[in-house]
Design an enzyme around this catalytic site. Structure first.
Site, PDB file in Angstrom:
ATOM      1  N   ASP A  70      34.304   8.106  -9.533  1.00 16.69           N
ATOM      2  CA  ASP A  70      35.081   9.329  -9.750  1.00 16.69           C
ATOM      3  C   ASP A  70      34.222  10.571  -9.910  1.00 16.69           C
ATOM      4  O   ASP A  70      34.603  11.516 -10.597  1.00 16.69           O
ATOM      5  CB  ASP A  70      35.961   9.156 -10.988  1.00 16.69           C
ATOM      6  CG  ASP A  70      35.151   8.884 -12.258  1.00 16.69           C
ATOM      7  OD1 ASP A  70      35.542   9.389 -13.319  1.00 16.69           O
ATOM      8  OD2 ASP A  70      34.135   8.160 -12.178  1.00 16.69           O
ATOM      9  N   GLU A 100      37.356   7.035 -23.287  1.00 16.19           N
ATOM     10  CA  GLU A 100      35.900   7.062 -23.146  1.00 16.19           C
ATOM     11  C   GLU A 100      35.249   8.054 -24.105  1.00 16.19           C
ATOM     12  O   GLU A 100      35.111   9.241 -23.792  1.00 16.19           O
ATOM     13  CB  GLU A 100      35.500   7.421 -21.701  1.00 16.19           C
ATOM     14  CG  GLU A 100      33.975   7.429 -21.507  1.00 16.19           C
ATOM     15  CD  GLU A 100      33.525   7.748 -20.077  1.00 16.19           C
ATOM     16  OE1 GLU A 100      34.385   7.887 -19.192  1.00 16.19           O
ATOM     17  OE2 GLU A 100      32.299   7.863 -19.854  1.00 16.19           O
ATOM     18  N   GLU A 115      31.936   9.019 -25.049  1.00 19.22           N
ATOM     19  CA  GLU A 115      30.533   8.752 -24.744  1.00 19.22           C
ATOM     20  C   GLU A 115      29.599   9.484 -25.696  1.00 19.22           C
ATOM     21  O   GLU A 115      29.643  10.709 -25.797  1.00 19.22           O
ATOM     22  CB  GLU A 115      30.177   9.163 -23.311  1.00 19.22           C
ATOM     23  CG  GLU A 115      28.663   9.009 -23.050  1.00 19.22           C
ATOM     24  CD  GLU A 115      28.234   9.183 -21.607  1.00 19.22           C
ATOM     25  OE1 GLU A 115      29.091   9.512 -20.766  1.00 19.22           O
ATOM     26  OE2 GLU A 115      27.033   8.998 -21.330  1.00 19.22           O
ATOM     27  N   LYS A 134      36.078   2.589 -23.111  1.00 22.48           N
ATOM     28  CA  LYS A 134      34.853   2.724 -22.311  1.00 22.48           C
ATOM     29  C   LYS A 134      33.815   3.424 -23.181  1.00 22.48           C
ATOM     30  O   LYS A 134      33.677   4.652 -23.152  1.00 22.48           O
ATOM     31  CB  LYS A 134      35.110   3.531 -21.027  1.00 22.48           C
ATOM     32  CG  LYS A 134      33.847   3.740 -20.187  1.00 22.48           C
ATOM     33  CD  LYS A 134      34.181   4.263 -18.781  1.00 22.48           C
ATOM     34  CE  LYS A 134      32.904   4.655 -18.019  1.00 22.48           C
ATOM     35  NZ  LYS A 134      33.144   4.945 -16.590  1.00 22.48           N
ATOM     36  N   LYS A 153      41.297   7.921 -16.592  1.00 24.53           N
ATOM     37  CA  LYS A 153      40.097   7.986 -17.403  1.00 24.53           C
ATOM     38  C   LYS A 153      39.884   9.406 -17.896  1.00 24.53           C
ATOM     39  O   LYS A 153      40.143  10.363 -17.181  1.00 24.53           O
ATOM     40  CB  LYS A 153      38.888   7.534 -16.582  1.00 24.53           C
ATOM     41  CG  LYS A 153      37.599   7.462 -17.405  1.00 24.53           C
ATOM     42  CD  LYS A 153      36.376   7.741 -16.573  1.00 24.53           C
ATOM     43  CE  LYS A 153      36.013   9.214 -16.639  1.00 24.53           C
ATOM     44  NZ  LYS A 153      34.755   9.476 -15.910  1.00 24.53           N
ATOM     45  N   SER A 178      32.139  -0.590 -16.566  1.00 26.92           N
ATOM     46  CA  SER A 178      32.739   0.488 -15.794  1.00 26.92           C
ATOM     47  C   SER A 178      31.559   1.366 -15.407  1.00 26.92           C
ATOM     48  O   SER A 178      31.253   2.352 -16.075  1.00 26.92           O
ATOM     49  CB  SER A 178      33.768   1.264 -16.610  1.00 26.92           C
ATOM     50  OG  SER A 178      34.243   2.365 -15.847  1.00 26.92           O
ATOM     51  N   TYR A 219      28.710  15.793 -16.137  1.00 24.72           N
ATOM     52  CA  TYR A 219      29.393  15.212 -14.973  1.00 24.72           C
ATOM     53  C   TYR A 219      29.976  16.317 -14.119  1.00 24.72           C
ATOM     54  O   TYR A 219      30.630  17.197 -14.612  1.00 24.72           O
ATOM     55  CB  TYR A 219      30.547  14.310 -15.447  1.00 24.72           C
ATOM     56  CG  TYR A 219      30.098  12.888 -15.678  1.00 24.72           C
ATOM     57  CD1 TYR A 219      28.892  12.624 -16.300  1.00 24.72           C
ATOM     58  CD2 TYR A 219      30.896  11.819 -15.316  1.00 24.72           C
ATOM     59  CE1 TYR A 219      28.493  11.317 -16.525  1.00 24.72           C
ATOM     60  CE2 TYR A 219      30.506  10.504 -15.544  1.00 24.72           C
ATOM     61  CZ  TYR A 219      29.295  10.270 -16.148  1.00 24.72           C
ATOM     62  OH  TYR A 219      28.894   8.983 -16.380  1.00 24.72           O
TER      63      TYR A 219
END
Lengths: 335, 358
Positions: free
Chosen positions: B30, B183, B185, B225, B142, B295, B358
């Site tokens: 993605d 998620e 992170e 995740k 997500k 993932s 990202y």
């Protein structure tokens, strides 16, 4: 220590009724509420032949922690010699929360550290603190949940700092006409808040135990089968109790001796992944018939002890999903 | 109030459980247009739609790869793309037993008054977008929240904001038929010890699950995740066994058993490291009521990308590289990976980029 208390096949006898509560029990069998009678009843329980192997712990009140058998042996030693861990009630009862509809928080944090040290010296290795919630149109309120969760978490970390495994008891009272779904929702909300508070206070979950209510309909609502109680209860726990917690020991909360055992058994038979052991920490559900059988009479001690042994065994079997129903007589179904 | 019980409840539970099937995991494909641009430029390929399409077709049609996967996360552009022969990617995946998923966040924005901490945006109109994605074939979503470790980070504000955002996103997804992958992170950047990472991970995860409970999210219809628990990128490395122990312990302390699966992000670890760590976790004895899977984005695609190098004649080689990594990670979810996957160029190469955006 927490893992030992959570041993499959064993559970806890909650014998921590304060003198006031004990008074109510004794008066129901026309026995005077004096220290010697309280001592006599606890001696009956702790020396009942073949009862202790079914127990991993007993919760005491401060008075009992320092009492002895009539032969002069400290109760704590009687328990320890039989591999039963002595525990101590650590809270100092409830006080009302202003501005709520009769909701409460628990007190007892002041001097708790020092008290824990004394209890540890006297032989206690775990403690218990009961927070109480009720279900109503606006209850449990956010304030009640926050305050009680925080109290439980402060208590828990102070215990751990002083060598006692904290049993965390968020008791949502069964009183009311709500259905089982309402109880489930309240239980999940309360437990989520409790575990967030424990995390905030840096409590070591592997060194704690949980003593929750089972998820049931309110006391004024129609009963449901044990399997349904088992499913709702286990679902609620799976959604909120981290796997690091070694054991969950249910309170009986006014359920009959028989119902408590049947429900616990159904939970252990459920074919669903349960990363903690499911056991009992019963007060009334272990003692009610025993108390009545004793009736305060010396000559009935033996009979009463046999009733007690049978209830302990029944619940031990229930922790293994092996209870096949019906032990003691008619009183076992009394709520 | 109890948790979500609306019309999609059973489907959410079934899809979340399917994604957690032992032996399978997720390919995170993605990358937004900007991010994929960086990947493409590293192999001197122009960042145009055709090339993005070719790369994704390479991945999704790699022989033998799809059986190792239960889901692929797509970027919106990719959700509507087709193979060169005209078959929608979504159909390719579905026919291969793979659930299509969709990235739904709109990137991070800075939190004023913090030392560069961020929150994630994308809640506006999210319900409508979820409905469109569901109609296009997506079955999970997500949302990436980002936290960092520093002297005063993560701050309570960053934890609260990100946990709340994740919980709002999660319930909106469930109301619209998409399983939310949650998620949170925690970036690996820094020189902190594995103990510090564990402490922060436990605090962040506890906050997430409290927020999910507050927002009535159905945990059985979600996935987590998280980052693995590791030392910071500037600190000495430790063995996979140690990473496994710290990570599983952190999860045991915070993730309720109702969550069917934990699918780790690779976060800049090399392909081989990520696989070895996942494998060690699955070999560990102890209470693991959720399946532990992957993932991976970079950790599945790095060698593949280099092998392709933008050249049509390299496609079979590139697809073989992907298959090797997919198989390795599939074995890692079962604890049977022997570390013998023929290392493609770049498999041991760290994929860490400081302060990755990202």
């Amino acid at each position: 220590m927490a893992k030992y208390i959570a041993t499959p096949g064993k559970g806890i006898l909650a014998a921590d009724e304060g003198p006031g509560t004990m008074g109510k029990r004794l008066s129901s069998i026309n026995v005077e509420n004096v220290e010697s009678n309280r001592q006599a009843f606890r001696e009956l329980l702790f020396t009942a032949p073949n009862a202790l192997p079914n127990l991993s712990g007993v919760i005491l009140v401060e008075e009992t922690l320092y009492q002895k058998t009539s032969g002069g042996k400290p109760f704590v030693e009687v328990l320890q010699e039989n591999n039963v861990v002595p525990g101590i009630k650590a809270d100092k009862g409830k006080v009302k929360l202003a501005g709520t509809n009769g909701e409460t928080t628990s007190q007892g944090l002041d001097t708790l550290g020092a008290r824990c040290q004394q209890y540890y010296k006297a032989g206690a290795r775990f403690a218990k603190w009961r927070a109480v919630f009720k279900i109503g149109p606006n209850e449990p309120s956010e304030l009640s949940i926050q305050q009680n969760a925080r109290g439980l978490a402060r208590y828990a970390i102070i215990c751990q700092e002083n060598g006692l495994v904290p049993i965390v008891e968020p008791d949502i009272l069964i009183d009311g006409s709500h259905d089982i779904k309402k109880c489930a929702a309240a239980t999940e909300t309360v437990l989520a808040a409790v575990y967030k508070a424990l995390n905030d206070q840096h409590v070591l979950l592997e060194g704690t135990l949980l003593k929750p209510n089972m998820v049931t309909p309110g006391s004024d609502s129609p009963k449901v089968p044990a399997k349904v109680i088992a499913e709702y209860t286990v679902a609620a726990l799976r959604r909120t109790v981290p796997p690091a917690v070694p054991g969950i020991l249910f309170l009986s909360g006014g359920q009959s001796e028989e119902d408590s055992t049947l429900n616990l058994n159904a939970m252990n038979k459920l074919d669903v992944l349960k990363p903690w052991t499911l056991s009992f920490s019963f007060g009334r559900a272990l003692q009610l018939t025993t108390l009545k059988t004793w009736g305060g009479k010396k000559e009935d001690i033996g009979k009463a002890q046999e009733v007690f042994r049978a209830r302990c065994l029944a619940n031990s079997e229930a922790t293994l999903g092996k209870f096949t129903g019906g032990t003691a007589g008619g009183l076992a179904s009394e709520s | 109030m109890s948790c979500y019980k609306g019309k999609y409840a059973d489907e959410l539970i079934a899809n979340a459980a399917y994604i957690g099937t032992p032996g399978k995991g997720i390919l995170a494909a993605d990358e937004s247009t900007g991010t994929i641009g960086k990947r493409l430029s590293s192999i001197n390929v122009e960042n145009v739609e055709t090339n993005r399409r070719i790369l994704r077709e390479l991945l999704f049609t790699a022989p033998g790869a799809l059986p190792c996967l239960s889901g692929v996360i797509l970027f919106e552009e990719t959700l509507y793309q087709k193979t060169a022969a005209g078959k929608p990617f979504v159909d390719v995946l579905k026919e291969g037993g793979v659930l299509p998923g969709i990235k739904v966040d709109k990137g991070t924005v800075e939190l004023a008054g913090t030392n560069g901490e961020t929150t994630t945006q994308g809640l506006d109109g999210l319900a409508q977008r979820c409905q469109q994605y569901y109609a296009a074939g997506a079955r999970f979503a997500k949302w990436r929240a980002v936290l960092k470790i520093g002297p005063t980070e993560p701050s309570q504000l960053a934890i609260n904001e990100n946990a709340n955002g994740l919980a709002r996103y999660a319930i909106i997804c469930q109301e619209n038929g998409l399983v939310p992958i949650v998620e949170p992170e925690i970036l690996v950047d820094g020189s902190h010890s594995i103990d510090k990472c564990a402490d922060v991970t436990e605090r962040v995860l506890a906050a997430c699950y409290k927020a999910l409970n507050d927002h009535h999210v159905l945990l059985e219809g979600t996935l987590l995740k998280p980052n693995m628990v590791t030392p910071g990128s500037d600190a000495p490395k430790v063995a996979p066994q140690v990473i496994a122990e710290y990570t599983v312990r952190a999860l045991q302390r915070t993730v309720p058993a109702a969550v069917p699966a934990v699918v780790f992000l690779s976060g800049g670890q090399s392909e081989e490291e990520a696989t070895l760590n996942l494998n060690a976790m699955n070999k560990l004895k102890g209470k693991k009521p959720w399946s532990l899977s992957f993932s991976f984005g970079r950790a599945l695609q790095q060698s593949t990308l280099k092998a392709w190098a933008g050249k049509e004649e390299n496609i079979p080689k590139a697809q073989a590289a992907l298959l090797r990594r997919c198989k390795a990670n599939s074995e890692a979810t079962l604890g049977t990976y022997k570390g013998d996957a023929q290392l493609g160029e770049g498999a041991s190469e760290s994929l860490h980029v400081k302060d990755y955006k990202y």
